[in-house]
Design a protein around this motif. Structure first.
Motif, mmCIF file in Angstrom:
data_model
loop_
_atom_site.group_PDB
_atom_site.id
_atom_site.type_symbol
_atom_site.label_atom_id
_atom_site.label_comp_id
_atom_site.label_asym_id
_atom_site.label_seq_id
_atom_site.Cartn_x
_atom_site.Cartn_y
_atom_site.Cartn_z
ATOM 1 N N HIS A 173 0.882 -1.248 0.026
ATOM 2 C CA HIS A 173 -0.081 0.126 0.490
ATOM 3 C C HIS A 173 0.676 1.034 0.086
ATOM 4 C CE1 HIS A 173 -3.827 2.667 0.805
ATOM 5 N NE2 HIS A 173 -2.943 2.675 1.872
ATOM 6 N N LEU A 174 2.209 0.652 0.220
ATOM 7 C CA LEU A 174 2.927 2.493 -0.099
ATOM 8 C C LEU A 174 2.872 3.066 -1.076
ATOM 9 C CD1 LEU A 174 5.426 3.748 2.369
ATOM 10 C CD2 LEU A 174 7.184 2.443 1.108
ATOM 11 N N PRO A 175 3.086 2.723 -1.875
ATOM 12 C CA PRO A 175 2.926 3.349 -3.976
ATOM 13 C C PRO A 175 1.851 4.701 -3.196
ATOM 14 C CG PRO A 175 3.668 1.325 -3.850
ATOM 15 C CD PRO A 175 3.284 0.838 -2.514
ATOM 16 N N ALA A 176 0.706 3.501 -2.644
ATOM 17 C CA ALA A 176 -0.850 4.525 -2.598
ATOM 18 C C ALA A 176 -0.691 6.039 -2.048
ATOM 19 C CB ALA A 176 -1.947 3.990 -1.861
ATOM 20 N N ILE A 177 0.150 6.206 -0.674
ATOM 21 C CA ILE A 177 0.325 6.218 0.382
ATOM 22 C C ILE A 177 1.306 7.673 0.182
ATOM 23 C CG2 ILE A 177 1.334 7.265 2.782
ATOM 24 C CD1 ILE A 177 0.889 3.899 3.329
ATOM 25 N N ILE A 178 2.331 7.457 -1.314
ATOM 26 C CA ILE A 178 2.926 8.366 -1.325
ATOM 27 C C ILE A 178 2.016 8.591 -2.099
ATOM 28 C CG2 ILE A 178 5.321 8.496 -2.981
ATOM 29 C CD1 ILE A 178 6.747 5.891 -1.288
ATOM 30 N N LEU A 179 1.485 9.048 -2.853
ATOM 31 C CA LEU A 179 0.947 9.422 -3.914
ATOM 32 C C LEU A 179 0.153 11.023 -2.812
ATOM 33 C CD1 LEU A 179 -0.076 6.544 -7.260
ATOM 34 C CD2 LEU A 179 2.001 9.185 -7.275
ATOM 35 N N GLU A 180 -0.499 10.094 -3.022
ATOM 36 C CA GLU A 180 -1.825 10.761 -2.030
ATOM 37 C C GLU A 180 -0.752 12.014 -1.401
ATOM 38 O OE1 GLU A 180 -4.409 6.882 -0.929
ATOM 39 O OE2 GLU A 180 -3.080 7.830 0.657
ATOM 40 N N PHE A 181 0.163 12.013 -0.460
ATOM 41 C CA PHE A 181 1.470 12.822 0.271
ATOM 42 C C PHE A 181 2.109 13.992 -0.588
ATOM 43 C CE2 PHE A 181 5.464 14.209 1.716
ATOM 44 C CZ PHE A 181 5.387 15.059 2.598
ATOM 45 N N VAL A 182 2.297 13.013 -2.334
ATOM 46 C CA VAL A 182 2.696 13.769 -2.813
ATOM 47 C C VAL A 182 1.237 15.419 -3.090
ATOM 48 C CG1 VAL A 182 3.807 14.588 -5.211
ATOM 49 C CG2 VAL A 182 3.848 12.842 -3.511
ATOM 50 N N PHE A 183 -0.121 14.448 -3.610
ATOM 51 C CA PHE A 183 -0.543 15.450 -4.402
ATOM 52 C C PHE A 183 -1.004 16.166 -2.882
ATOM 53 C CE2 PHE A 183 -6.042 15.844 -4.675
ATOM 54 C CZ PHE A 183 -5.637 16.401 -5.534
ATOM 55 N N VAL A 184 -1.585 15.615 -2.159
ATOM 56 C CA VAL A 184 -1.992 16.734 -0.914
ATOM 57 C C VAL A 184 -0.475 18.034 -0.287
ATOM 58 C CG1 VAL A 184 -3.145 17.245 0.759
ATOM 59 C CG2 VAL A 184 -3.574 15.107 0.139
ATOM 60 N N LEU A 185 -0.044 17.240 -0.530
ATOM 61 C CA LEU A 185 1.236 18.350 0.006
ATOM 62 C C LEU A 185 1.687 19.316 -1.252
ATOM 63 C CD1 LEU A 185 3.059 19.364 2.619
ATOM 64 C CD2 LEU A 185 4.549 18.237 1.415
ATOM 65 N N GLY A 186 1.677 18.959 -2.387
ATOM 66 C CA GLY A 186 2.425 19.452 -3.792
ATOM 67 C C GLY A 186 0.868 21.107 -3.076
ATOM 68 N N ILE A 187 -0.775 20.635 -3.426
ATOM 69 C CA ILE A 187 -1.768 21.901 -3.496
ATOM 70 C C ILE A 187 -1.498 22.850 -2.491
ATOM 71 C CG2 ILE A 187 -4.203 21.540 -3.154
ATOM 72 C CD1 ILE A 187 -4.497 19.345 -4.181
ATOM 73 N N MET A 188 -1.032 21.920 -1.138
ATOM 74 C CA MET A 188 -0.685 23.145 0.309
ATOM 75 C C MET A 188 0.689 23.868 -0.614
ATOM 76 S SD MET A 188 -2.955 22.373 1.916
ATOM 77 C CE MET A 188 -3.535 21.511 1.271
ATOM 78 N N VAL A 189 1.331 23.091 -1.307
ATOM 79 C CA VAL A 189 2.870 24.067 -1.316
ATOM 80 C C VAL A 189 2.751 25.146 -2.636
ATOM 81 C CG1 VAL A 189 5.316 24.393 -2.500
ATOM 82 C CG2 VAL A 189 4.723 22.267 -0.906
ATOM 83 N N LEU A 190 1.746 24.554 -3.848
ATOM 84 C CA LEU A 190 1.500 25.250 -5.155
ATOM 85 C C LEU A 190 0.877 26.528 -4.205
ATOM 86 C CD1 LEU A 190 2.317 25.412 -7.498
ATOM 87 C CD2 LEU A 190 -0.755 24.823 -7.276
ATOM 88 N N VAL A 191 -0.652 26.182 -3.482
ATOM 89 C CA VAL A 191 -1.064 27.669 -3.080
ATOM 90 C C VAL A 191 0.073 28.679 -2.313
ATOM 91 C CG1 VAL A 191 -2.712 28.064 -1.622
ATOM 92 C CG2 VAL A 191 -3.227 26.306 -3.148
ATOM 93 N N HIS A 192 0.448 27.895 -1.553
ATOM 94 C CA HIS A 192 1.381 29.405 -0.268
ATOM 95 C C HIS A 192 2.416 30.228 -1.774
ATOM 96 C CE1 HIS A 192 3.635 30.705 3.447
ATOM 97 N NE2 HIS A 192 4.948 30.372 2.528
ATOM 98 N N GLU A 193 3.421 28.972 -2.053
ATOM 99 C CA GLU A 193 4.548 29.460 -2.887
ATOM 100 C C GLU A 193 3.676 30.538 -4.372
ATOM 101 O OE1 GLU A 193 6.890 30.199 -2.117
ATOM 102 O OE2 GLU A 193 7.240 28.321 -0.422
ATOM 103 N N PHE A 194 2.597 30.475 -4.412
ATOM 104 C CA PHE A 194 1.762 31.346 -5.644
ATOM 105 C C PHE A 194 1.353 32.740 -4.787
ATOM 106 C CE2 PHE A 194 -2.159 32.435 -7.499
ATOM 107 C CZ PHE A 194 -1.544 33.378 -8.681
#
Length: 452
Positions: free
Chosen positions: A5-26
């Motif tokens: 299940h580890l690949p799914a956890i990594i994808l979920e983490f990258v997706f959620v954190l990516g949105i947070m970081v994108l909004v912050h840096e924008f």
């Protein structure tokens, strides 16, 4: 952890954190552009550049380490206002540089507000107990209800003249008659008793929240008939050390049978965090476990708890009008944004263990749990992450945004720049401290992971 299940956890983490970081840096990027600052790099992630596109003056890139991001502005590091070009960061007035610094956390606050408003409008969950009979689960000591002799299992038969009230009707009557005493009739151990409930003596943190209101008055409502069910157990917590497992049902704490976490926490608070005996049902077998509750960060740092995630109590789903949804989003975001301060205060006063802090691994696990519980639960968790990320970045600790804002405020008061060598030393020391802190949090994550 299930390795498959580890690949799914990594994808979920990258997706959620990516949105947070994108909004912050924008937020930083947009403010910099509006102030006429040339932006050289807009990066999601740290480290080597994986791919991207150069458009105008800016290199928009995805970097190798997806644990954050940054916006690199011209002249931002080591630049001086004396010899800076007009489109470089140091050349801009201090108030504009402060706006650029605040814009990142502000973008996170706005995202959290939008997510919570949408959640409240389209999927607002209301506890079912509010529309049911007013059965009391627990009465904390030294409360107005306790002074009337009320106890666990009592049923409120009449409140301010309203017969057979629901918890929702009781909350409405309280809101309409604050600082007054209202007549109450209740069934206690088979006997009908009456009294006057003194609302003025209750200390309420948030009178508009029914649960906060009831807690202040001394009513811990019975939120469900079923016992508390354990969903997950965090390692290095009282629950983990006691031997609690996922799927366990908490039948009794000592001689008391709680039906909600809030009622259980009230009981633990009355006992001052003393050790307790848990009666647990596991696969149709009854087990006695010993546990000592602690004030954990997961409980806000001020409530005694065991460190497990309970199953949600029954709810009904409704759609709030946009006006009410915006109000709900505001209240929720205020609570979430102060969590960082409450946890830090708890750590300094030794009421919260630093071992409870989560890093990327712990957050990834929580994102995976939220994902499995459904999309609306994930939206709620994303709002929490976003607003806490914004609040954390406002802390006055280099290299966070709050430190830059504080430096600019000090320079504005001094009417001159802080010595560059001194500022550089402060940033170097703070950076080392931040690395040590990051290693400590990462160690906590690995310890929990090994525990699971």
């Amino acid at each position: 952890m299930n390795i498959a299940h580890l690949p799914a956890i990594i994808l979920e983490f990258v997706f959620v954190l990516g949105i947070m970081v994108l909004v912050h840096e924008f937020g930083h990027f947009a403010a910099a552009k509006l102030c006429g600052v040339r932006v050289e790099v807009f990066s999601i992630g740290f480290g080597p550049r994986l791919f991207g596109v150069k458009y105008g003056d800016t290199d928009y890139r995805i970097a190798a380490l997806p644990l954050g991001g940054y916006v690199k502005m011209a002249g931002e590091y080591g630049g001086s206002a004396v010899n800076a070009a007009p489109d470089e960061f140091p050349a801009k007035p201090r108030w504009q540089r402060m706006i650029i610094g605040v814009a990142g956390p502000l973008a996170n606050f706005i995202l959290a507000f939008i997510l919570m408003a949408a959640l409240s409008h389209y999927h607002h969950e209301v506890d079912k107990y509010l529309s049911g009979p007013a059965v009391v689960d627990y009465v904390p000591a030294n409360t107005p209800a306790a002074s009337l002799g009320m106890g666990s299992g009592d049923t409120i038969l009449s409140f301010n003249g309203k017969a057979n009230p629901t918890w929702e009707k009781i909350s409405v009557e309280c809101a309409l008659h604050m600082h007054q005493s209202l007549p109450i009739t209740f069934s206690h151990q088979g006997q009908v008793q009456t009294g006057m409930l003194d609302l003025a003596s209750a200390h309420m943190d948030n009178p508009s929240d029914p649960l906060s209101l009831f807690t202040a008055l001394g009513f811990q409502p019975r939120e469900q008939d079923a016992p508390i069910k354990v969903v997950t157990v965090s390692s290095d917590t009282p629950a983990f050390r006691a031997g609690l497992q996922s799927g366990d049902e908490l039948i009794r704490v000592d001689a008391y049978s709680p039906h909600s976490v809030q009622a259980m926490q009230a009981y633990l608070r009355d006992r001052g965090g003393a050790p307790v005996t848990l009666l647990v049902r596991r696969n149709a077998q009854m087990l006695n476990l010993s546990a000592t509750p602690e004030k954990l960060a997961a409980c806000g740092g001020k409530n005694y708890c065991f460190g497990f995630q309970p199953a949600a109590t029954p709810v009904t789903v409704e759609k709030l009008p946009w006006g009410a949804a915006l109000g709900e989003a505001y209240e929720s975001n205020v609570d979430d944004s102060t969590m960082v301060v409450r946890v830090l205060k708890g750590m300094f006063t030794r009421q919260v263990s630093a071992k409870q802090l989560m890093g990327p691994v712990g957050i990834a696990q929580q994102i995976d749990i939220a994902t499995q519980l459904g999309p609306w639960t994930l939206v709620r968790f994303m709002a929490t992450i976003s607003i806490q990320l914004g609040a954390f970045n406002l802390l006055p600790f280099p290299p966070l945004d709050g430190a830059m804002i504080v430096f600019l405020m000090v320079e504005s008061l001094m009417q001159r720049d802080v010595n560059e060598a001194l500022k550089e030393r402060i940033y170097q020391v703070a950076f080392v401290c931040l690395i040590v802190f990051a290693c400590f949090v990462f160690f906590n994550d690995i310890t929990r992971l090994r525990g699971h």
